[in-house]
Write a protein that holds these residues in place. Structure first.
Motif, PDB file in Angstrom:
ATOM      1  N   ASP A   1       6.013  24.003  16.106  1.00 51.55           N
ATOM      2  CA  ASP A   1       5.437  23.033  15.173  1.00 51.55           C
ATOM      3  C   ASP A   1       5.935  23.397  13.771  1.00 51.55           C
ATOM      4  O   ASP A   1       5.555  24.417  13.205  1.00 51.55           O
ATOM      5  CB  ASP A   1       3.912  23.087  15.225  1.00 51.55           C
ATOM      6  CG  ASP A   1       3.251  21.960  14.425  1.00 51.55           C
ATOM      7  OD1 ASP A   1       3.918  21.379  13.543  1.00 51.55           O
ATOM      8  OD2 ASP A   1       2.060  21.678  14.686  1.00 51.55           O
ATOM      9  N   THR A   2       6.803  22.569  13.229  1.00 55.04           N
ATOM     10  CA  THR A   2       7.442  22.879  11.949  1.00 55.04           C
ATOM     11  C   THR A   2       6.757  22.214  10.755  1.00 55.04           C
ATOM     12  O   THR A   2       7.268  22.299   9.639  1.00 55.04           O
ATOM     13  CB  THR A   2       8.914  22.449  11.986  1.00 55.04           C
ATOM     14  OG1 THR A   2       8.984  21.028  12.227  1.00 55.04           O
ATOM     15  CG2 THR A   2       9.670  23.194  13.080  1.00 55.04           C
ATOM     16  N   ARG A   3       5.638  21.585  10.986  1.00 56.01           N
ATOM     17  CA  ARG A   3       4.941  20.925   9.875  1.00 56.01           C
ATOM     18  C   ARG A   3       4.439  21.952   8.859  1.00 56.01           C
ATOM     19  O   ARG A   3       4.048  23.067   9.216  1.00 56.01           O
ATOM     20  CB  ARG A   3       3.745  20.126  10.391  1.00 56.01           C
ATOM     21  CG  ARG A   3       4.096  18.900  11.213  1.00 56.01           C
ATOM     22  CD  ARG A   3       2.822  18.231  11.706  1.00 56.01           C
ATOM     23  NE  ARG A   3       2.084  19.121  12.631  1.00 56.01           N
ATOM     24  CZ  ARG A   3       0.834  18.906  13.033  1.00 56.01           C
ATOM     25  NH1 ARG A   3       0.170  17.838  12.589  1.00 56.01           N
ATOM     26  NH2 ARG A   3       0.246  19.739  13.887  1.00 56.01           N
ATOM     27  N   ALA A   4       4.455  21.553   7.589  1.00 64.89           N
ATOM     28  CA  ALA A   4       3.846  22.378   6.551  1.00 64.89           C
ATOM     29  C   ALA A   4       2.340  22.418   6.780  1.00 64.89           C
ATOM     30  O   ALA A   4       1.761  21.504   7.386  1.00 64.89           O
ATOM     31  CB  ALA A   4       4.159  21.805   5.177  1.00 64.89           C
TER      32      ALA A   4
ATOM     33  N   GLY B   1      -2.495  31.847  16.414  1.00 65.54           N
ATOM     34  CA  GLY B   1      -2.336  31.026  17.604  1.00 65.54           C
ATOM     35  C   GLY B   1      -2.783  29.591  17.453  1.00 65.54           C
ATOM     36  O   GLY B   1      -2.687  28.810  18.401  1.00 65.54           O
ATOM     37  N   ALA B   2      -3.264  29.220  16.257  1.00 65.90           N
ATOM     38  CA  ALA B   2      -3.773  27.863  16.068  1.00 65.90           C
ATOM     39  C   ALA B   2      -2.667  26.818  15.983  1.00 65.90           C
ATOM     40  O   ALA B   2      -2.892  25.645  16.275  1.00 65.90           O
ATOM     41  CB  ALA B   2      -4.627  27.798  14.810  1.00 65.90           C
TER      42      ALA B   2
ATOM     43  N   GLN C   1      -8.416  27.043  10.578  1.00 67.13           N
ATOM     44  CA  GLN C   1      -9.274  27.695   9.594  1.00 67.13           C
ATOM     45  C   GLN C   1     -10.443  28.470  10.187  1.00 67.13           C
ATOM     46  O   GLN C   1     -10.996  29.348   9.535  1.00 67.13           O
ATOM     47  CB  GLN C   1      -9.828  26.649   8.616  1.00 67.13           C
ATOM     48  CG  GLN C   1      -8.759  25.883   7.866  1.00 67.13           C
ATOM     49  CD  GLN C   1      -7.855  26.802   7.077  1.00 67.13           C
ATOM     50  OE1 GLN C   1      -8.313  27.510   6.186  1.00 67.13           O
ATOM     51  NE2 GLN C   1      -6.565  26.818   7.390  1.00 67.13           N
ATOM     52  N   LEU C   2     -10.834  28.141  11.397  1.00 72.78           N
ATOM     53  CA  LEU C   2     -12.036  28.745  11.959  1.00 72.78           C
ATOM     54  C   LEU C   2     -12.065  28.568  13.466  1.00 72.78           C
ATOM     55  O   LEU C   2     -11.281  27.819  14.040  1.00 72.78           O
ATOM     56  CB  LEU C   2     -13.288  28.117  11.327  1.00 72.78           C
ATOM     57  CG  LEU C   2     -13.417  26.589  11.450  1.00 72.78           C
ATOM     58  CD1 LEU C   2     -14.128  26.175  12.733  1.00 72.78           C
ATOM     59  CD2 LEU C   2     -14.142  26.020  10.246  1.00 72.78           C
ATOM     60  N   THR C   3     -13.009  29.278  14.083  1.00 66.54           N
ATOM     61  CA  THR C   3     -13.231  29.179  15.524  1.00 66.54           C
ATOM     62  C   THR C   3     -14.712  28.915  15.753  1.00 66.54           C
ATOM     63  O   THR C   3     -15.567  29.604  15.182  1.00 66.54           O
ATOM     64  CB  THR C   3     -12.837  30.493  16.223  1.00 66.54           C
ATOM     65  OG1 THR C   3     -11.464  30.779  15.934  1.00 66.54           O
ATOM     66  CG2 THR C   3     -13.036  30.386  17.727  1.00 66.54           C
TER      67      THR C   3
END
Length: 269
Positions: A75-78, A69-70, A236-238
């Protein structure tokens, strides 16, 4: 500014004195988020005191997992583009105005074509020993020739003229192959240029101050800054909340951790 190559870091009996006296420091990290997780409080404290803090990052973290869900639908960015945006936000929060990618000028050896060191990923070879992921190719940071990266970092040192280099110790925080490679790159560039390398301790003693080989320091007043920096890395983290001595987070793999507001530096004499 040239010295013979060395197999290990040169003696640094009083690393905090060197850091306190430095007007420019160069922090060497492997991936976006490492600067905030490993040294966020230290770098924020240095920047707030007026020290010129320059960051170089070896890879763009292309092989990282992604927190569910981040990334917004559509959003199509690599992933590397997203992580480039994350590191821009994080370093702005820490007060770091200068940052570079290893392999891109000025962090590029003279007469070399620009190169991109790719995230090696990670797998556990055996308990306590990490290695590159099975998908790592010859362009991965940990697998490319060491001399390439050492030359690129030495070129940046010649350009930036730091008083000290700040890097990992030989454990590379938790043994990630890119972290370990970053350590060897920093050792090689320090030996080549004569600029002292200060190593951040991967593990602090359970009782503060109990290990004379690791000199520790708290960084009061940095909690909110570090929280903003770490929270920039939503893929990467929450951020979970406050913790004793730092910021509680949960990594993408579900591991709970604390981003400490305290740093240990190796004293080597």
């Amino acid at each position: 500014m040239t010295t013979p190559a060395a197999s290990g870091p040169a003696p640094v009996p009083d690393p905090w004195r060197l850091l306190d006296e430095a007007s420019t420091i160069l922090a060497v990290h492997a991936h976006p988020d490492d600067e905030s997780l490993s040294t966020g409080a230290l770098l924020a404290s240095l920047a707030a005191s007026g020290t010129r803090v320059v960051l170089v990052t070896a890879t763009r973290g292309e092989e990282g997992e992604i927190v569910a869900g981040a990334i917004e639908p559509g959003d199509t960015r690599a992933l590397e583009e997203i992580r480039e945006a994350e590191i821009a936000a994080a370093t702005a929060a820490l007060g770091i105005a200068e940052r570079h990618w290893l392999g891109t000028a000025p962090a590029l050896a003279q007469a070399s074509a620009p190169r991109r060191f790719r995230d090696s990923g990670m797998r556990w070879v055996r308990e306590g020993l990490a290695g590159p992921a099975d998908t790592a190719g010859p362009d991965s940071f940990s697998l490319r020739p060491l001399d390439e990266a050492v030359g690129d970092l030495a070129a940046l040192i010649e350009s930036v003229r730091p008083d000290v280099i700040l890097g990992y110790d030989d454990e590379g925080t938790y043994g990630h192959p890119d972290h370990v490679r970053a350590h060897h790159v920093a050792v090689g560039a320090s030996a080549r240029t004569g600029v002292p390398l200060l190593e951040v301790a991967s593990t602090l003693p359970q009782v503060p101050g109990s290990d004379p080989r690791i000199l520790e320091r708290d960084h009061p007043g940095t909690a909110e800054t570090v929280r903003r920096a770490v929270d920039s890395y939503r893929t990467q983290l929450t951020v979970v909340g406050d913790a004793d001595g730092g910021i509680a987070i949960r990594h993408v793999g579900g591991q709970d951790d604390v981003v400490l507001l305290r740093t240990g530096l190796h004293a080597r004499g």
